[in-house]
Design an enzyme around this catalytic site. Structure first.
Site, short mmCIF file in Angstrom:
data_model
loop_
_atom_site.label_atom_id
_atom_site.label_comp_id
_atom_site.label_asym_id
_atom_site.label_seq_id
_atom_site.Cartn_x
_atom_site.Cartn_y
_atom_site.Cartn_z
N SER A 243 -0.96 29.42 -42.42
CA SER A 243 0.15 29.86 -43.27
C SER A 243 -0.05 29.72 -44.78
CB SER A 243 1.42 29.12 -42.89
OG SER A 243 1.95 29.74 -41.76
N LYS B 265 7.74 25.94 -51.24
CA LYS B 265 8.14 26.50 -49.93
C LYS B 265 9.35 25.75 -49.41
CE LYS B 265 6.09 27.62 -45.40
NZ LYS B 265 4.89 27.48 -44.55
N SER C 17 3.18 31.94 -42.72
CA SER C 17 4.60 31.82 -42.97
C SER C 17 4.96 31.57 -44.43
CB SER C 17 5.16 30.69 -42.13
OG SER C 17 4.59 29.45 -42.53
N1 GLN Z 1 0.92 32.19 -37.85
C1 GLN Z 1 0.89 30.92 -37.23
C2 GLN Z 1 2.09 30.74 -36.37
O1 GLN Z 1 2.84 31.64 -36.27
C3 GLN Z 1 0.72 29.84 -38.25
C4 GLN Z 1 1.95 29.41 -38.91
C5 GLN Z 1 1.72 28.32 -39.93
O2 GLN Z 1 0.57 28.04 -40.28
N2 GLN Z 1 2.79 27.68 -40.35
O3 GLN Z 1 2.31 29.73 -35.80
#
Ligand code: GLN
Length: 490
Positions: free
Chosen positions: A178, A79, A154
Protein backbone atom coordinates in the site's frame (compact mmCIF):
# COMPACT_ATOMS: atom_id res chain seq x y z
CA UNK A 1 8.81 26.77 -8.92
CA UNK A 2 6.01 27.49 -6.43
CA UNK A 3 6.52 26.81 -2.73
CA UNK A 4 4.12 23.85 -2.59
CA UNK A 5 6.18 22.07 -5.26
CA UNK A 6 9.39 22.03 -3.21
CA UNK A 7 11.03 18.92 -1.82
CA UNK A 8 11.80 18.55 1.90
CA UNK A 9 15.47 19.37 1.25
CA UNK A 10 14.64 22.49 -0.77
CA UNK A 11 11.99 23.68 1.68
CA UNK A 12 14.39 23.20 4.60
CA UNK A 13 17.08 25.25 2.82
CA UNK A 14 14.58 28.03 2.08
CA UNK A 15 13.38 28.14 5.70
CA UNK A 16 16.92 28.21 7.05
CA UNK A 17 17.97 30.98 4.72
CA UNK A 18 14.73 32.86 5.47
CA UNK A 19 13.78 32.96 1.78
CA UNK A 20 10.25 32.31 2.99
CA UNK A 21 8.56 31.50 6.28
CA UNK A 22 7.02 28.21 7.43
CA UNK A 23 3.71 30.05 7.46
CA UNK A 24 4.10 31.03 3.80
CA UNK A 25 5.04 27.46 2.90
CA UNK A 26 2.01 26.05 4.73
CA UNK A 27 -0.29 28.68 3.20
CA UNK A 28 0.97 27.77 -0.28
CA UNK A 29 0.11 24.11 0.32
CA UNK A 30 -3.30 24.94 1.79
CA UNK A 31 -4.09 27.22 -1.16
CA UNK A 32 -3.09 24.51 -3.60
CA UNK A 33 -5.26 21.97 -1.74
CA UNK A 34 -8.14 24.42 -2.11
CA UNK A 35 -7.45 24.76 -5.81
CA UNK A 36 -7.12 21.09 -6.79
CA UNK A 37 -8.47 18.77 -4.13
CA UNK A 38 -12.03 19.14 -5.41
CA UNK A 39 -10.76 17.15 -8.42
CA UNK A 40 -8.24 14.84 -6.73
CA UNK A 41 -10.01 14.12 -3.40
CA UNK A 42 -6.76 13.15 -1.71
CA UNK A 43 -7.84 14.55 1.68
CA UNK A 44 -10.60 13.42 4.02
CA UNK A 45 -9.97 16.35 6.35
CA UNK A 46 -7.78 19.44 6.19
CA UNK A 47 -6.47 20.89 9.45
CA UNK A 48 -5.81 24.45 8.27
CA UNK A 49 -5.95 26.16 11.65
CA UNK A 50 -3.61 23.83 13.51
CA UNK A 51 -1.32 23.65 10.47
CA UNK A 52 -0.95 27.44 10.44
CA UNK A 53 -0.42 27.53 14.21
CA UNK A 54 2.34 24.89 14.05
CA UNK A 55 4.01 26.72 11.15
CA UNK A 56 3.87 29.94 13.17
CA UNK A 57 5.69 28.34 16.08
CA UNK A 58 8.45 27.13 13.77
CA UNK A 59 8.79 30.68 12.45
CA UNK A 60 9.13 31.95 16.01
CA UNK A 61 11.94 29.47 16.60
CA UNK A 62 13.71 30.63 13.46
CA UNK A 63 13.22 34.27 14.50
CA UNK A 64 14.86 33.49 17.87
CA UNK A 65 17.87 32.23 15.93
CA UNK A 66 17.41 28.60 16.97
CA UNK A 67 18.60 25.78 14.69
CA UNK A 68 15.74 23.85 13.12
CA UNK A 69 15.71 20.17 12.23
CA UNK A 70 15.08 18.89 8.72
CA UNK A 71 11.38 18.10 9.28
CA UNK A 72 10.60 21.42 11.05
CA UNK A 73 7.95 23.46 9.26
CA UNK A 74 7.51 20.83 6.52
CA UNK A 75 3.81 20.52 5.58
CA UNK A 76 2.90 16.81 5.45
CA UNK A 77 -0.21 14.77 4.75
CA UNK A 78 -1.08 11.81 6.98
CA UNK A 79 -2.96 8.66 5.97
CA UNK A 80 -6.19 8.50 7.92
CA UNK A 81 -5.22 5.35 9.81
CA UNK A 82 -2.72 7.21 11.97
CA UNK A 83 -3.91 8.84 15.15
CA UNK A 84 -3.42 12.55 15.75
CA UNK A 85 -4.81 13.44 19.17
CA UNK A 86 -8.09 15.33 19.11
CA UNK A 87 -8.71 14.90 15.38
CA UNK A 88 -11.08 12.69 13.45
CA UNK A 89 -9.57 9.40 12.28
CA UNK A 90 -11.86 7.38 10.04
CA UNK A 91 -9.67 4.64 8.48
CA UNK A 92 -11.81 5.32 5.40
CA UNK A 93 -14.71 3.60 7.13
CA UNK A 94 -18.22 4.68 7.97
CA UNK A 95 -17.73 2.71 11.18
CA UNK A 96 -15.31 5.39 12.45
CA UNK A 97 -17.07 8.41 10.95
CA UNK A 98 -17.22 10.15 14.33
CA UNK A 99 -14.10 8.75 15.98
CA UNK A 100 -11.77 11.32 17.54
CA UNK A 101 -8.27 10.04 18.30
CA UNK A 102 -7.46 10.21 21.99
CA UNK A 103 -3.67 10.04 21.63
CA UNK A 104 -0.88 10.58 19.12
CA UNK A 105 0.68 7.71 17.17
CA UNK A 106 4.40 7.42 17.94
CA UNK A 107 5.31 8.64 14.44
CA UNK A 108 3.10 11.69 15.02
CA UNK A 109 4.58 12.53 18.42
CA UNK A 110 8.09 12.15 16.98
CA UNK A 111 7.24 14.53 14.14
CA UNK A 112 5.45 16.97 16.46
CA UNK A 113 8.62 17.25 18.53
CA UNK A 114 10.50 18.09 15.33
CA UNK A 115 8.01 20.81 14.36
CA UNK A 116 6.43 19.07 11.35
CA UNK A 117 3.20 20.66 10.10
CA UNK A 118 0.22 18.33 9.54
CA UNK A 119 -1.98 19.55 6.70
CA UNK A 120 -4.66 16.91 7.16
CA UNK A 121 -5.66 13.29 6.79
CA UNK A 122 -5.69 11.45 3.49
CA UNK A 123 -8.12 9.05 1.85
CA UNK A 124 -7.59 5.28 1.75
CA UNK A 125 -9.31 1.99 1.12
CA UNK A 126 -11.37 1.11 4.17
CA UNK A 127 -9.03 -0.02 6.98
CA UNK A 128 -6.27 -0.07 4.30
CA UNK A 129 -7.71 -3.02 2.38
CA UNK A 130 -7.45 -2.51 -1.33
CA UNK A 131 -5.28 -1.42 -4.23
CA UNK A 132 -7.26 1.45 -5.72
CA UNK A 133 -8.70 3.64 -2.91
CA UNK A 134 -12.12 2.79 -4.33
CA UNK A 135 -12.99 0.93 -1.10
CA UNK A 136 -13.14 4.19 0.86
CA UNK A 137 -16.54 4.96 2.39
CA UNK A 138 -15.88 8.58 1.39
CA UNK A 139 -15.52 8.13 -2.37
CA UNK A 140 -12.45 7.38 -4.50
CA UNK A 141 -9.30 9.46 -4.88
CA UNK A 142 -8.38 10.37 -8.45
CA UNK A 143 -4.95 9.92 -9.99
CA UNK A 144 -3.43 13.40 -10.59
CA UNK A 145 -1.92 12.16 -13.91
CA UNK A 146 -5.35 11.23 -15.25
CA UNK A 147 -8.38 11.96 -13.11
CA UNK A 148 -10.39 9.10 -14.61
CA UNK A 149 -7.89 6.62 -13.14
CA UNK A 150 -7.19 5.25 -9.66
CA UNK A 151 -4.14 6.42 -7.69
CA UNK A 152 -3.49 2.88 -6.42
CA UNK A 153 -4.06 1.94 -2.82
CA UNK A 154 -4.61 1.61 -0.08
CA UNK A 155 -2.60 4.80 0.63
CA UNK A 156 -3.97 6.39 -2.57
CA UNK A 157 -4.74 9.71 -0.88
CA UNK A 158 -1.17 10.17 0.39
CA UNK A 159 0.37 9.18 -2.97
CA UNK A 160 -1.97 11.48 -4.90
CA UNK A 161 -1.37 14.34 -2.44
CA UNK A 162 2.39 14.13 -3.12
CA UNK A 163 1.91 13.73 -6.90
CA UNK A 164 -0.42 16.76 -7.01
CA UNK A 165 1.95 18.78 -4.77
CA UNK A 166 -0.81 19.10 -2.18
CA UNK A 167 1.88 18.55 0.46
CA UNK A 168 5.66 18.32 0.57
CA UNK A 169 5.64 14.68 1.73
CA UNK A 170 3.21 12.22 3.29
CA UNK A 171 2.88 9.17 5.53
CA UNK A 172 1.22 5.94 4.51
CA UNK A 173 1.10 2.32 5.62
CA UNK A 174 2.02 -0.82 3.72
CA UNK A 175 0.67 -4.27 4.59
CA UNK A 176 0.95 -5.85 1.17
CA UNK A 177 2.08 -2.99 -1.04
CA UNK A 178 0.00 0.00 0.00
CA UNK A 179 2.91 2.43 -0.11
CA UNK A 180 4.85 1.02 -3.06
CA UNK A 181 1.98 0.34 -5.46
CA UNK A 182 0.30 3.78 -5.18
CA UNK A 183 3.76 5.41 -5.34
CA UNK A 184 4.20 3.56 -8.65
CA UNK A 185 0.78 4.57 -9.99
CA UNK A 186 1.34 8.22 -9.03
CA UNK A 187 5.00 8.59 -10.03
CA UNK A 188 6.35 9.35 -6.56
CA UNK A 189 8.86 7.73 -4.23
CA UNK A 190 7.64 5.49 -1.39
CA UNK A 191 9.45 3.49 1.29
CA UNK A 192 8.08 0.48 3.16
CA UNK A 193 10.58 0.04 5.98
CA UNK A 194 11.59 -3.29 7.49
CA UNK A 195 8.90 -4.77 9.72
CA UNK A 196 9.70 -3.28 13.13
CA UNK A 197 11.83 -0.35 11.93
CA UNK A 198 9.02 2.14 12.59
CA UNK A 199 6.70 1.89 15.59
CA UNK A 200 3.13 0.86 14.75
CA UNK A 201 1.74 2.38 17.96
CA UNK A 202 -1.24 4.55 17.00
CA UNK A 203 -1.68 2.95 13.58
CA UNK A 204 -5.14 1.40 13.34
CA UNK A 205 -4.16 -2.27 13.12
CA UNK A 206 -5.18 -4.26 10.08
CA UNK A 207 -2.84 -7.26 9.75
CA UNK A 208 -0.40 -6.78 12.60
CA UNK A 209 2.32 -9.15 11.42
CA UNK A 210 2.54 -7.33 8.06
CA UNK A 211 1.68 -3.63 8.72
CA UNK A 212 4.41 -0.99 8.46
CA UNK A 213 4.32 2.82 8.37
CA UNK A 214 6.46 4.65 5.84
CA UNK A 215 6.97 7.86 3.88
CA UNK A 216 5.90 9.11 0.44
CA UNK A 217 8.14 11.79 -1.01
CA UNK A 218 9.19 13.48 -4.22
CA UNK A 219 12.75 12.09 -4.07
CA UNK A 220 14.67 9.22 -2.48
CA UNK A 221 16.68 11.76 -0.51
CA UNK A 222 13.48 13.10 1.06
CA UNK A 223 12.24 9.58 1.78
CA UNK A 224 15.51 8.80 3.58
CA UNK A 225 15.31 11.99 5.67
CA UNK A 226 11.67 11.33 6.53
CA UNK A 227 12.42 7.71 7.44
CA UNK A 228 15.29 8.78 9.71
CA UNK A 229 12.85 11.12 11.46
CA UNK A 230 10.27 8.44 12.32
CA UNK A 231 12.19 5.21 12.84
CA UNK A 232 13.46 3.60 16.01
CA UNK A 233 12.40 1.34 18.85
CA UNK A 234 9.37 2.23 20.92
CA UNK A 235 8.33 0.74 24.27
CA UNK A 236 4.70 0.94 23.08
CA UNK A 237 5.36 -1.49 20.20
CA UNK A 238 7.17 -4.66 21.21
CA UNK A 239 7.80 -5.57 17.56
CA UNK A 240 9.81 -2.36 17.00
CA UNK A 241 13.59 -2.49 16.90
CA UNK A 242 16.59 -0.32 16.25
CA UNK A 243 17.59 0.12 12.64
CA UNK A 244 21.04 -0.99 11.60
CA UNK A 245 22.16 2.42 10.39
CA UNK A 246 21.65 5.45 12.58
CA UNK A 247 21.15 7.95 9.74
CA UNK A 248 20.49 6.44 6.32
CA UNK A 249 20.66 9.82 4.60
CA UNK A 250 24.30 10.28 5.53
CA UNK A 251 25.53 7.43 3.35
CA UNK A 252 22.99 8.09 0.61
CA UNK A 253 25.48 9.67 -1.72
CA UNK A 254 28.06 6.89 -1.53
CA UNK A 255 28.55 5.32 -4.96
CA UNK A 256 26.91 2.01 -5.85
CA UNK A 257 29.78 0.67 -7.93
CA UNK A 258 30.17 -3.02 -7.12
CA UNK A 259 26.70 -3.30 -5.57
CA UNK A 260 25.15 -6.64 -6.47
CA UNK A 261 21.57 -6.31 -7.67
CA UNK A 262 19.42 -9.39 -8.24
CA UNK A 263 16.61 -9.60 -10.73
CA UNK A 264 14.26 -12.52 -10.00
CA UNK A 265 13.24 -14.45 -13.07
CA UNK A 266 9.84 -15.10 -11.43
CA UNK A 267 8.81 -11.49 -11.93
CA UNK A 268 8.54 -11.67 -15.68
CA UNK A 269 5.08 -13.23 -15.58
CA UNK A 270 2.58 -13.22 -18.45
CA UNK A 271 0.39 -10.69 -16.69
CA UNK A 272 3.21 -8.11 -16.68
CA UNK A 273 2.48 -5.23 -19.06
CA UNK A 274 5.33 -5.26 -21.65
CA UNK A 275 5.77 -1.51 -21.31
CA UNK A 276 6.53 -1.97 -17.59
CA UNK A 277 8.96 -4.80 -18.33
CA UNK A 278 10.80 -2.58 -20.80
CA UNK A 279 11.10 0.30 -18.33
CA UNK A 280 12.43 -1.98 -15.60
CA UNK A 281 14.96 -3.54 -17.98
CA UNK A 282 16.05 -0.05 -19.07
CA UNK A 283 16.45 0.90 -15.42
CA UNK A 284 18.71 -2.12 -14.89
CA UNK A 285 20.91 -0.82 -17.70
CA UNK A 286 21.14 2.53 -15.91
CA UNK A 287 22.13 0.77 -12.69
CA UNK A 288 24.76 -1.22 -14.61
CA UNK A 289 26.16 1.99 -16.07
CA UNK A 290 26.59 3.23 -12.48
CA UNK A 291 28.77 0.21 -11.76
CA UNK A 292 26.21 -2.12 -10.22
CA UNK A 293 26.55 -5.79 -10.95
CA UNK A 294 23.11 -6.99 -12.10
CA UNK A 295 22.57 -10.73 -11.83
CA UNK A 296 19.67 -13.13 -12.42
CA UNK A 297 18.34 -14.75 -9.28
CA UNK A 298 15.55 -17.10 -8.29
CA UNK A 299 12.83 -16.60 -5.71
CA UNK A 300 11.04 -19.91 -6.29
CA UNK A 301 8.20 -19.36 -3.81
CA UNK A 302 7.11 -16.08 -5.46
CA UNK A 303 4.08 -17.74 -7.16
CA UNK A 304 2.75 -18.78 -3.73
CA UNK A 305 3.26 -15.46 -1.96
CA UNK A 306 -0.05 -14.00 -3.06
CA UNK A 307 -1.99 -17.03 -1.81
CA UNK A 308 -0.14 -16.92 1.50
CA UNK A 309 -0.91 -13.22 1.85
CA UNK A 310 -4.61 -13.65 1.10
CA UNK A 311 -4.90 -16.27 3.85
CA UNK A 312 -2.81 -14.61 6.57
CA UNK A 313 -4.00 -11.05 5.94
CA UNK A 314 -7.79 -11.77 6.19
CA UNK A 315 -7.15 -14.00 9.23
CA UNK A 316 -5.47 -11.13 11.07
CA UNK A 317 -8.12 -8.72 9.81
CA UNK A 318 -10.89 -10.87 11.25
CA UNK A 319 -9.20 -10.78 14.66
CA UNK A 320 -8.21 -7.09 14.61
CA UNK A 321 -11.52 -5.78 13.34
CA UNK A 322 -13.60 -7.69 15.89
CA UNK A 323 -13.39 -4.62 18.11
CA UNK A 324 -15.45 -2.55 15.67
CA UNK A 325 -18.79 -3.80 16.84
CA UNK A 326 -20.70 -0.66 17.77
CA UNK A 327 -20.05 -1.38 21.45
CA UNK A 328 -16.30 -1.24 22.05
CA UNK A 329 -15.62 0.93 18.99
CA UNK A 330 -17.56 2.37 16.12
CA UNK A 331 -20.93 3.67 15.16
CA UNK A 332 -23.83 1.72 16.70
CA UNK A 333 -26.89 0.81 14.64
CA UNK A 334 -30.12 2.34 15.89
CA UNK A 335 -33.27 0.40 16.79
CA UNK A 336 -32.13 -3.16 17.33
CA UNK A 337 -34.13 -5.66 19.32
CA UNK A 338 -31.28 -7.40 21.15
CA UNK A 339 -27.51 -7.51 21.59
CA UNK A 340 -26.85 -9.99 18.77
CA UNK A 341 -28.79 -7.87 16.32
CA UNK A 342 -27.00 -4.75 17.54
CA UNK A 343 -23.62 -6.32 16.72
CA UNK A 344 -24.61 -7.67 13.33
CA UNK A 345 -26.49 -4.55 12.24
CA UNK A 346 -23.69 -2.22 13.36
CA UNK A 347 -21.12 -4.24 11.43
CA UNK A 348 -23.39 -4.60 8.42
CA UNK A 349 -24.05 -0.86 8.28
CA UNK A 350 -20.61 0.35 9.33
CA UNK A 351 -18.33 -1.86 7.23
CA UNK A 352 -18.03 -1.93 3.45
CA UNK A 353 -18.28 -4.98 1.18
CA UNK A 354 -14.53 -5.68 0.87
CA UNK A 355 -13.96 -5.40 4.61
CA UNK A 356 -16.82 -7.78 5.31
CA UNK A 357 -15.53 -10.19 2.64
CA UNK A 358 -12.10 -10.33 4.30
CA UNK A 359 -13.54 -10.75 7.79
CA UNK A 360 -15.63 -13.67 6.55
CA UNK A 361 -12.67 -15.25 4.69
CA UNK A 362 -10.42 -14.81 7.71
CA UNK A 363 -12.95 -16.23 10.12
CA UNK A 364 -13.32 -19.22 7.82
CA UNK A 365 -9.60 -20.03 7.62
CA UNK A 366 -9.25 -19.68 11.39
CA UNK A 367 -12.22 -21.92 12.15
CA UNK A 368 -11.43 -25.22 13.85
CA UNK A 369 -11.97 -27.49 10.84
CA UNK A 370 -9.98 -25.34 8.40
CA UNK A 371 -7.15 -23.95 10.50
CA UNK A 372 -4.68 -26.72 9.65
CA UNK A 373 -5.58 -26.80 5.97
CA UNK A 374 -5.29 -23.06 5.37
CA UNK A 375 -3.83 -20.88 8.11
CA UNK A 376 -1.21 -23.32 9.36
CA UNK A 377 -0.15 -24.21 5.84
CA UNK A 378 0.10 -20.53 4.90
CA UNK A 379 2.35 -19.94 7.93
CA UNK A 380 4.59 -22.79 6.78
CA UNK A 381 4.86 -21.36 3.27
CA UNK A 382 5.51 -17.93 4.80
CA UNK A 383 8.65 -19.41 6.28
CA UNK A 384 9.68 -20.65 2.82
CA UNK A 385 9.21 -17.14 1.37
CA UNK A 386 11.45 -15.80 4.15
CA UNK A 387 14.09 -18.41 3.32
CA UNK A 388 13.93 -17.48 -0.36
CA UNK A 389 14.92 -13.94 0.52
CA UNK A 390 17.56 -15.06 3.02
CA UNK A 391 19.09 -17.26 0.31
CA UNK A 392 18.98 -14.50 -2.30
CA UNK A 393 20.59 -11.99 0.06
CA UNK A 394 23.55 -14.33 0.51
CA UNK A 395 24.57 -13.45 -3.04
CA UNK A 396 23.02 -10.04 -3.75
CA UNK A 397 22.77 -6.73 -1.85
CA UNK A 398 19.33 -5.86 -3.15
CA UNK A 399 16.63 -7.06 -5.53
CA UNK A 400 14.76 -5.12 -8.23
CA UNK A 401 11.22 -5.89 -9.45
CA UNK A 402 8.34 -3.90 -10.96
CA UNK A 403 5.93 -2.53 -8.32
CA UNK A 404 2.84 -3.79 -10.16
CA UNK A 405 2.01 -5.79 -13.26
CA UNK A 406 -0.23 -3.06 -14.71
CA UNK A 407 -0.46 0.70 -15.10
CA UNK A 408 -2.99 2.83 -13.21
CA UNK A 409 -6.40 1.57 -14.33
CA UNK A 410 -9.72 3.38 -14.68
CA UNK A 411 -11.95 4.00 -11.70
CA UNK A 412 -14.57 1.24 -11.78
CA UNK A 413 -12.60 -0.94 -14.20
CA UNK A 414 -11.73 -3.71 -11.74
CA UNK A 415 -13.91 -2.96 -8.75
CA UNK A 416 -16.48 -5.65 -9.52
CA UNK A 417 -13.82 -8.38 -9.48
CA UNK A 418 -11.87 -8.64 -6.21
CA UNK A 419 -9.52 -11.28 -7.64
CA UNK A 420 -8.35 -8.90 -10.37
CA UNK A 421 -7.46 -6.39 -7.66
CA UNK A 422 -5.68 -9.01 -5.53
CA UNK A 423 -3.48 -9.87 -8.54
CA UNK A 424 -2.19 -6.29 -8.53
CA UNK A 425 -0.27 -7.17 -5.36
CA UNK A 426 1.78 -9.96 -6.93
CA UNK A 427 5.14 -8.12 -6.68
CA UNK A 428 4.63 -6.33 -3.39
CA UNK A 429 3.27 -8.84 -0.86
CA UNK A 430 6.46 -10.94 -0.57
CA UNK A 431 8.33 -8.10 1.13
CA UNK A 432 5.64 -7.92 3.84
CA UNK A 433 5.51 -11.68 4.22
CA UNK A 434 9.29 -11.77 4.74
CA UNK A 435 9.39 -8.43 6.61
CA UNK A 436 12.09 -6.93 4.36
CA UNK A 437 12.19 -3.25 3.30
CA UNK A 438 11.06 -2.04 -0.13
CA UNK A 439 11.61 1.26 -1.91
CA UNK A 440 9.44 2.27 -4.89
CA UNK A 441 10.73 4.80 -7.40
CA UNK A 442 9.38 6.03 -10.72
CA UNK A 443 11.22 4.37 -13.64
CA UNK A 444 9.42 5.61 -16.72
CA UNK A 445 6.16 6.67 -18.31
CA UNK A 446 3.74 5.03 -20.70
CA UNK A 447 1.35 6.63 -23.15
CA UNK A 448 -2.00 4.89 -22.86
CA UNK A 449 -5.35 6.00 -24.31
CA UNK A 450 -4.18 9.59 -24.37
CA UNK A 451 -2.87 9.50 -20.80
CA UNK A 452 0.75 9.92 -19.69
CA UNK A 453 1.11 7.37 -16.87
CA UNK A 454 3.98 6.72 -14.43
CA UNK A 455 5.67 3.33 -14.10
CA UNK A 456 7.19 2.15 -10.84
CA UNK A 457 9.87 -0.30 -9.78
CA UNK A 458 11.02 -1.38 -6.36
CA UNK A 459 14.28 -2.18 -4.62
CA UNK A 460 14.02 -4.83 -1.89
CA UNK A 461 16.71 -5.14 0.75
CA UNK A 462 17.89 -7.16 3.72
CA UNK A 463 16.16 -6.74 7.08
CA UNK A 464 17.03 -3.34 8.57
CA UNK A 465 19.20 -2.49 5.58
CA UNK A 466 17.17 0.44 4.27
CA UNK A 467 20.52 2.11 3.76
CA UNK A 468 21.41 -0.03 0.73
CA UNK A 469 18.10 0.30 -1.11
CA UNK A 470 17.97 4.04 -0.44
CA UNK A 471 21.51 4.39 -1.77
CA UNK A 472 20.60 2.43 -4.91
CA UNK A 473 17.44 4.49 -5.39
CA UNK A 474 19.30 7.74 -4.84
CA UNK A 475 21.99 6.84 -7.39
CA UNK A 476 19.26 5.87 -9.86
CA UNK A 477 17.48 9.20 -9.38
CA UNK A 478 20.73 11.11 -9.86
CA UNK A 479 21.07 9.43 -13.26
CA UNK A 480 17.42 9.78 -14.38
CA UNK A 481 14.71 12.43 -14.28
CA UNK A 482 11.48 10.42 -14.06
CA UNK A 483 10.95 11.58 -10.48
CA UNK A 484 11.19 15.25 -11.46
CA UNK A 485 8.26 15.07 -13.90
CA UNK A 486 5.25 16.88 -12.50
CA UNK A 487 1.61 15.83 -12.81
CA UNK A 488 -0.70 18.35 -14.52
CA UNK A 489 -2.29 19.14 -11.13
CA UNK A 490 0.91 19.72 -9.20
N1 GLN B 1 -3.60 -4.43 -1.69
C1 GLN B 1 -3.35 -5.17 -0.51
C2 GLN B 1 -4.64 -5.54 0.14
O1 GLN B 1 -5.64 -5.25 -0.40
C3 GLN B 1 -2.42 -4.42 0.38
C4 GLN B 1 -3.05 -3.41 1.24
C5 GLN B 1 -2.06 -2.70 2.12
O2 GLN B 1 -0.85 -2.82 1.93
N2 GLN B 1 -2.57 -1.99 3.11
O3 GLN B 1 -4.67 -6.11 1.17
Amino acid sequence: MSLHQLTITEAHEGLRKKDFSARELTDACLEHINAVDGDVHAYLSVHDESARAHAQSVDEKIARGEEIGIMAGIPCAIKDVLLIEGTRTTAGSKMLEHYQASYDATVISKLKKQGTVFLGKTNLDEFAMGTSTENSAYGPTHNPWDLSRVPGGSSGGSAAAVAASECIAALGSDTGGSIRQPAGFCGVTGLKPTYGAVSRYGLIAMASSLDQIGPFAKTVEDAALFFDAIKGPDPHDSSSAAARTEQTHQSLKNPIAGMKIGIPKECFIDALDPVIEKSVRDALEVLKSLGADVVDIELPTTPYALSVYYIIQPAEVSANLARFDGMRYGTRAAWTKDLAEMYSKSRQEGLGAETRRRIILGTYTLAAGYYDAYYKKAQAVRELVRRDFANAFRTVDCIVTPTSPSLAFHIGEKSSDPLQLYLEDVFTVSANIAGVPGLAVPCGFAEKDGAHLPIGMQFLGRHFDEETILRAGYAYQQATDWHTQKSPLS
